[in-house]
Motif scaffolding. Structure first.
Motif, mmCIF file in Angstrom:
data_model
loop_
_atom_site.group_PDB
_atom_site.id
_atom_site.type_symbol
_atom_site.label_atom_id
_atom_site.label_comp_id
_atom_site.label_asym_id
_atom_site.label_seq_id
_atom_site.Cartn_x
_atom_site.Cartn_y
_atom_site.Cartn_z
ATOM 1 N N ARG A 144 0.582 -8.773 0.156
ATOM 2 C CA ARG A 144 1.683 -9.601 0.671
ATOM 3 C C ARG A 144 3.038 -9.003 0.306
ATOM 4 O O ARG A 144 3.998 -9.103 1.076
ATOM 5 C CB ARG A 144 1.558 -11.016 0.127
ATOM 6 C CG ARG A 144 2.612 -11.956 0.645
ATOM 7 C CD ARG A 144 2.286 -13.400 0.334
ATOM 8 N NE ARG A 144 1.080 -13.862 1.009
ATOM 9 C CZ ARG A 144 0.678 -15.129 1.019
ATOM 10 N NH1 ARG A 144 1.390 -16.054 0.416
ATOM 11 N NH2 ARG A 144 -0.439 -15.461 1.626
ATOM 12 N N SER A 194 -4.393 -9.852 -2.868
ATOM 13 C CA SER A 194 -3.601 -10.672 -1.958
ATOM 14 C C SER A 194 -2.118 -10.569 -2.293
ATOM 15 O O SER A 194 -1.269 -10.453 -1.401
ATOM 16 C CB SER A 194 -4.058 -12.132 -2.039
ATOM 17 O OG SER A 194 -3.397 -12.919 -1.080
ATOM 18 N N SER A 200 3.839 -8.363 4.490
ATOM 19 C CA SER A 200 3.831 -9.822 4.333
ATOM 20 C C SER A 200 3.601 -10.588 5.623
ATOM 21 O O SER A 200 3.537 -11.812 5.608
ATOM 22 C CB SER A 200 5.160 -10.280 3.727
ATOM 23 O OG SER A 200 6.249 -9.887 4.557
ATOM 24 N N ASN A 233 -4.719 -11.926 3.635
ATOM 25 C CA ASN A 233 -3.914 -12.732 2.708
ATOM 26 C C ASN A 233 -4.628 -14.034 2.368
ATOM 27 O O ASN A 233 -4.047 -15.124 2.408
ATOM 28 C CB ASN A 233 -2.523 -13.031 3.294
ATOM 29 C CG ASN A 233 -1.610 -11.816 3.252
ATOM 30 O OD1 ASN A 233 -1.785 -10.947 2.393
ATOM 31 N ND2 ASN A 233 -0.671 -11.737 4.174
#
Length: 587
Positions: free
Chosen positions: A205, A201, A209, A168
């Protein structure tokens, strides 16, 4: 009208690359989410569903099972029976394979690394997902018939997407691709890389997440500056040790030819190490998060040493021993047939070193260091020193920990650790093997770089008139006179090269200017100045030509079978073509 024809008419190449970079980002993000989800599901099942009283004993066998399943998958479903591991094969594909990556890497990397790490293999997920993303980007580019420059850019977009999705961390993903994979950065590459990393990303996510680390820090203390420098120096020395250990372990495992013998040896060794040091299980990030939370004693929890967790100095000693054990465990995992990366273990080892350093000094009562900050600094320093990637280390650690307030200490420790490692190790753990084989793409020496990209088979010339030892020149008069070449290879019935004869000598015989008219080719043949193996590095070929001051050399295989000739003119023509392609790539 095909899709490719339609896009050529409607979209410029630059805009189409941006579209493809977003597509690569989406697929890379999905791949990263799938890999994280699958790996952590396997690990959670084994750790949470198995009854606690038997867990220590099962730890002995979980890594063995994971590596065995990974090896069986490769040998059963991968035609070549081999699969590339780590970042090095990506760099090799760019420099020596025209950015070609086998399509099966798009999914095989996910399957084998999830099995390896989910079952406790001590490695990271970043290299498999970077390989998977690179394969996605390279093969999408090939489907649309893009050129080398564009395929290489999409390959780098895939790697950036993989790193961004795995951690992330879009900025770190983009910088990683620039710092590690792209030999020289050009501004047109910036937007596709940024789009791909950001898209991955977001996708990752949305699906998975869970953040990698949680860190709460306000700032860093200027009084601790000396200790950051000291930590960086110590980790720089550690990175040299790890780089040398990596080469030694790799060499040792290369001597074991039976793949299943490697599995048994490594699997049982890993099981024993994890039994003694539970933090070695899988990636090892949980131990780092517990330390960041202030639960220092948790490092010993679930181990046979848990009864000593109240002794601070024993915790420090255990952390240092865990670092040494992690270095062996990760290298054993990666060299035995398991799939994973060294990226993750590097973060864990650096974090543990930072913890042991700060916690140990605090126990003396002489100083009061922020342990969490030093854990974060240790991760960045280790990554910079071992990978030779200081920028990636700075932004990755800042993104995954939220420690942007530590930017100055991160800059200091990464620079020092990198310089110390570089002073001893010219190449990083990724590039060392490529450099030793002459396959490293570098722009410090452009001539060597271009030669390393050249393959002998592409400049091999075969249109020579072959003579046999029992023949006489008069028997082949027509062929000798009408050939456009001034050199003739002499080959026996098995195809082996016996030598060469120059046209001047043959013409003297055919024109009656020599008394060797009745001699056979076997009597006239002469040994060439040198020969070249068909798989030789082009730099070796040019060195031989320059040493002997000759323009052409015969090429043979390892058995001495004649393959053709290589000439300087053919090499120079190919050299010019590669320079033009390289200029296009960097433009």
């Amino acid at each position: 009208m095909t899709l490719n024809q339609w896009r050529i008419q409607r979209l410029s190449n630059r805009n189409f690359l941006i579209v493809l970079s977003i597509l690569v980002g989406i697929l890379g993000g999905l791949a990263a989410a799938a890999l994280k989800g699958l790996t952590h599901s396997i690990a959670a099942f084994l750790q949470d569903e198995v009854q606690w009283e038997y867990k220590y004993y099962l730890y002995l066998f979980f890594p063995l099972i994971g590596i065995l399943l990974s090896v069986v998958y490769v040998r059963r479903f991968i035609k070549s029976k081999q699969m590339a591991h780590g970042m090095t094969p990506i760099m090799y594909a760019i420099s020596r394979r025209s950015s070609r990556i086998e399509p099966h890497n798009m999914y095989s990397q996910i399957i084998t690394s999830a099995l390896t790490i989910g079952f406790g293999g001590s490695a990271g997920l970043e290299a498999p997902i970077a390989n998977s993303g690179s394969a996605i980007g390279a093969n999408i580019g090939r489907v649309f018939g893009l050129n080398y420059r564009e395929i290489t850019l999409l390959l780098a977009c895939g790697a950036a997407a993989g790193i961004a999705g795995a951690f992330n961390s879009p900025v770190a993903g983009m910088i990683f691709a620039i710092e590690i994979l792209l030999p020289e950065f050009s501004i047109p590459a910036f937007i596709p890389l940024l789009m791909s990393a950001a898209t991955a990303s977001v996708i990752s996510r949305l699906i998975y997440s869970e953040p990698l680390f949680h860190l709460l820090t306000d700032d860093w203390n200027l009084d601790a500056l000396f200790f950051y420098v000291l930590l960086a120096a110590l980790i720089g020395l550690f990175s040299i040790y790890f780089s040398k250990l990596s080469a030694a372990v790799n060499s040792w495992f290369a001597g074991i030819t039976n793949p299943y013998r490697k599995v048994w040896l490594s699997g049982l060794s890993l099981g024993l190490l994890i039994f003694l040091f539970p933090a070695l299980y899988g990636e090892g990030y949980l131990a780092i998060q517990q330390i960041l939370n202030g639960s220092y004693h948790a490092l010993l929890d679930n181990s046979i040493f848990s009864g000593y967790s109240q002794y601070g100095y024993l915790i420090v000693l255990y952390a240092l021993i865990t670092v040494i054990a992690k270095s062996f465990a990760s290298l054993i995992t990666l060299n035995s047939g398991g799939n994973g990366g060294i990226f993750g273990p590097t973060l864990v080892m650096g974090g543990l070193l930072g913890f042991a350093f700060a916690y140990g000094l605090n126990l003396t009562g002489l100083v009061s260091l922020d342990i969490a900050n030093f854990v974060v600094a240790g991760m960045a320093a280790a990554l910079s020193g071992i990978m030779h990637a200081p920028l990636t280390a700075i932004f990755l650690i800042a993104e995954i920990t939220g420690g942007y307030m530590l930017m100055v200490p991160l800059m200091i420790v990464t620079s020092i650790a990198y310089l110390i490692n570089r002073s001893v190790m010219k190449h990083s753990i990724y590039t060392k093997a490529l450099a030793e084989k002459g396959d490293l793409l570098t722009h410090e020496d452009k001539d060597r770089t271009v030669l390393s990209m050249m393959k002998l088979r592409y400049v091999l010339e075969k249109n020579f008139t072959i003579l046999h030892p029992h023949e006489r020149p008069m028997d082949r008069r027509y062929d000798i006179i009408h050939t456009k070449r001034n050199i003739f290879p002499v080959v026996d019935d098995q195809g082996k090269l016996l030598g060469i004869i120059y046209s001047e000598r043959l013409f003297e015989i055919l024109l009656g200017e020599s008394n060797e008219r009745d001699k056979t080719v076997a009597d006239l043949v002469q040994k060439p100045a040198d020969t070249v193996l068909v798989d030789a590095n082009m730099e070796v070929v040019m060195n031989k030509m320059n040493r002997e001051d000759i323009w052409i050399l015969p090429v043979v295989d390892k058995s001495g079978i004649y393959m053709g000739f290589v000439s300087k003119s053919a090499v120079f023509n190919k050299y010019r073509a590669l320079l033009m392609r390289q200029a296009d790539y960097l433009g």
